[in-house]
Design a protein around this motif. Structure first.
Motif, mmCIF file in Angstrom:
data_model
loop_
_atom_site.group_PDB
_atom_site.id
_atom_site.type_symbol
_atom_site.label_atom_id
_atom_site.label_comp_id
_atom_site.label_asym_id
_atom_site.label_seq_id
_atom_site.Cartn_x
_atom_site.Cartn_y
_atom_site.Cartn_z
ATOM 1 N N UNK A 12 74.002 8.547 45.986
ATOM 2 C CA UNK A 12 74.041 9.754 46.794
ATOM 3 C C UNK A 12 75.430 10.359 46.865
ATOM 4 N N UNK A 13 76.452 9.500 47.005
ATOM 5 C CA UNK A 13 77.824 9.984 47.068
ATOM 6 C C UNK A 13 78.262 10.594 45.741
ATOM 7 N N UNK A 14 77.769 10.046 44.633
ATOM 8 C CA UNK A 14 78.119 10.575 43.308
ATOM 9 C C UNK A 14 77.591 11.998 43.126
ATOM 10 N N UNK A 15 76.348 12.228 43.526
ATOM 11 C CA UNK A 15 75.797 13.581 43.436
ATOM 12 C C UNK A 15 76.566 14.541 44.352
ATOM 13 N N UNK A 16 76.956 14.056 45.533
ATOM 14 C CA UNK A 16 77.717 14.894 46.462
ATOM 15 C C UNK A 16 79.085 15.237 45.877
ATOM 16 N N UNK A 17 79.766 14.245 45.285
ATOM 17 C CA UNK A 17 81.086 14.482 44.699
ATOM 18 C C UNK A 17 81.011 15.455 43.521
ATOM 19 N N UNK A 18 79.976 15.296 42.688
ATOM 20 C CA UNK A 18 79.806 16.213 41.555
ATOM 21 C C UNK A 18 79.587 17.635 42.051
ATOM 22 N N UNK A 19 78.775 17.766 43.110
ATOM 23 C CA UNK A 19 78.546 19.084 43.685
ATOM 24 C C UNK A 19 79.803 19.685 44.276
ATOM 25 N N UNK A 20 80.636 18.854 44.902
ATOM 26 C CA UNK A 20 81.878 19.343 45.507
ATOM 27 C C UNK A 20 82.813 19.959 44.469
ATOM 28 N N UNK A 70 73.006 8.140 59.823
ATOM 29 C CA UNK A 70 72.462 9.401 60.318
ATOM 30 C C UNK A 70 73.494 10.524 60.199
ATOM 31 N N UNK A 71 74.727 10.231 60.540
ATOM 32 C CA UNK A 71 75.784 11.238 60.478
ATOM 33 C C UNK A 71 76.041 11.676 59.040
ATOM 34 N N UNK A 72 76.074 10.702 58.132
ATOM 35 C CA UNK A 72 76.324 10.999 56.724
ATOM 36 C C UNK A 72 75.186 11.823 56.125
ATOM 37 N N UNK A 73 73.950 11.401 56.382
ATOM 38 C CA UNK A 73 72.795 12.091 55.813
ATOM 39 C C UNK A 73 72.630 13.488 56.410
ATOM 40 N N UNK A 74 72.822 13.617 57.707
ATOM 41 C CA UNK A 74 72.679 14.918 58.357
ATOM 42 C C UNK A 74 73.746 15.890 57.881
ATOM 43 N N UNK A 75 74.965 15.390 57.739
ATOM 44 C CA UNK A 75 76.046 16.220 57.231
ATOM 45 C C UNK A 75 75.716 16.754 55.844
ATOM 46 N N UNK A 76 75.193 15.881 54.984
ATOM 47 C CA UNK A 76 74.844 16.290 53.635
ATOM 48 C C UNK A 76 73.682 17.278 53.630
ATOM 49 N N UNK A 77 72.718 17.075 54.534
ATOM 50 C CA UNK A 77 71.584 17.994 54.623
ATOM 51 C C UNK A 77 72.034 19.392 55.056
ATOM 52 N N UNK A 173 73.350 18.605 45.918
ATOM 53 C CA UNK A 173 73.425 18.263 47.340
ATOM 54 C C UNK A 173 72.068 17.796 47.870
ATOM 55 N N UNK A 174 70.988 18.440 47.409
ATOM 56 C CA UNK A 174 69.649 18.065 47.858
ATOM 57 C C UNK A 174 69.304 16.638 47.421
ATOM 58 N N UNK A 175 69.613 16.311 46.161
ATOM 59 C CA UNK A 175 69.377 14.952 45.664
ATOM 60 C C UNK A 175 70.205 13.950 46.459
ATOM 61 N N UNK A 176 71.465 14.307 46.740
ATOM 62 C CA UNK A 176 72.340 13.437 47.524
ATOM 63 C C UNK A 176 71.755 13.185 48.918
ATOM 64 N N UNK A 177 71.235 14.237 49.540
ATOM 65 C CA UNK A 177 70.642 14.110 50.882
ATOM 66 C C UNK A 177 69.469 13.138 50.875
#
Length: 399
Positions: A12-20, A70-77, A173-177
């Protein structure tokens, strides 16, 4: 490291980093296409830094009330929703540029919750003796994504335009969430404090991370090292590097890209070595810290005095190798020397200090270059890095 929770976290973090990475490239291109203003384009990194600082300051309040997952997932959502809104704004060519800046600031603000939550989650789902190896693995992944993302981001944006890149980011970001929400539930000690602290003041919650760093001798020494390095690290930002390539190396502007790639390659090499020899690093971490402290200072000094483009690549790579080893060791020490329930707030405080210091130093760097010259600003940075060896040595004795 083989647990289901950790696997979901790093994917999940990898998809988020790529999106960033793709998002920043697309955002800068979209703003330049909309305004044609280089000044407004350069406001992007400053605005993102300021938003992350603001978020890191208030993050402890949220960390007291919600689980890290919860904080990590909600932030990503929420980032996913904002990214699709930003995509629609750019797609419809809405003329109000402040809407783009506002959405970008909100996305950066959410990162202020996600970063400390993600870093603090690792010690909770990984065995203590595997932390060095785990941090090396995560760093390898991050640097690989950074290297590939920055290299491919410009090409992707040129082919599918900023709108296409923003849409791709939203999908990432959606996949990361989905992966973040899929992390198996586990017990988090710090969540127990919610009922215990329901009458505590906001001021007490906001200051807890600062107090922990001040009271913990090891954390205090690590923070001094990080603070000095953050200020010295300003010499590697795009604006200063561009001037160095032009005024000092007398090379064409693509050499900035080459030097930056060499730096990221150095980070990657160090991460791979750490991953392979993590047991050796865990045993000799105090000595390696001192060596890497001298290495980063010497590499920065030599880089500033150098006038040969090829040698600049080698020195940039060496700096990356030394800097990454030091960063992973310090990261592991923070995780092992801090109580699990206080770790998220310590990370939030570190993020706030780093963002504020880097933002101010970045704003002042242009004036300093005009006063002393581009070569001398690297000499000043190397002096700061030599000074950071003092707290490194004190930390070594403490270990």
């Amino acid at each position: 490291m083989r647990s289901k929770a950790f696997r979901y976290l790093w994917v999940g973090q990898s998809f988020a980093n790529a999106g960033d990475v793709l998002y920043i490239v697309a955002l800068i291109a979209a703003i330049y296409q909309a305004t044609g203003s280089a000044f407004q384009m350069t406001l992007v990194p400053f605005m993102i830094t300021f938003s992350k600082f603001s978020s890191s300051v208030v993050a402890p309040i949220l960390l007291d009330r919600y689980t890290l997952k919860h904080l990590l997932a909600t932030s990503q959502a929420l980032k996913t929703v904002l990214m699709f809104v930003l995509f629609l704004v750019v797609l419809k060519s809405i003329s109000f540029i402040w809407i783009i800046f506002l959405l970008a600031a909100l996305i950066a603000f959410l990162d202020g919750w996600a970063l400390p939550a993600s870093n603090a989650l690792v010690p909770s789902i990984v065995k203590r003796e595997e932390l060095m190896k785990t941090n090396g693995f995560l760093s390898t992944l991050e640097q690989s994504i950074q290297f590939t993302g920055w290299a491919a981001g410009g090409i992707v944006t040129a082919v599918i335009q900023p709108t296409g890149t923003l849409l791709m980011t939203g999908i990432f970001y959606l996949v990361s969430t989905i992966f973040m929400y899929s992390i198996p539930f586990y017990h988090e000690k710090h969540v127990q404090k919610t009922s215990e602290r329901k009458f505590s003041t906001y001021a007490a919650q906001l200051s807890e991370g600062w107090k922990e760093i001040w009271k913990n001798k090891t954390l205090r020494q690590i923070q001094w090292i990080s603070w000095i390095e953050t200020i010295a690290g300003v010499v590697w930002i795009a604006a200063i590097m561009y001037l160095f390539v032009d005024k000092r190396l007398h090379a064409s502007e693509e050499w900035w890209g080459f030097i930056n790639s060499a730096f990221i390659a150095g980070l990657f090499i160090a991460s791979v070595v750490l991953l392979k020899f993590h047991a050796f690093y865990r045993t000799h971490q105090s000595n390696i810290l001192v060596i890497c402290g001298f290495g980063t200072a010497c590499a920065t000094l030599a880089f500033g005095l150098n006038e040969i483009p090829i040698l600049a690549l080698v020195l940039s790579l060496l700096f990356g190798v030394f800097d990454q080893q030091k960063a992973v060791i310090l990261q592991t020490l923070v995780q092992t020397k801090t109580n699990t329930d206080r770790l998220p707030k310590v990370y939030a405080t570190q993020g706030a200090i780093a963002a504020f210091s880097f933002g101010i130093a970045s704003l002042l760097s242009g004036t300093v270059v005009e006063l002393v010259g581009v070569r001398n600003i690297y000499i000043i940075a190397s002096i700061l890095l030599f000074i950071s060896i003092v707290p490194i040595y004190l930390l070594r004795k403490n270990l």
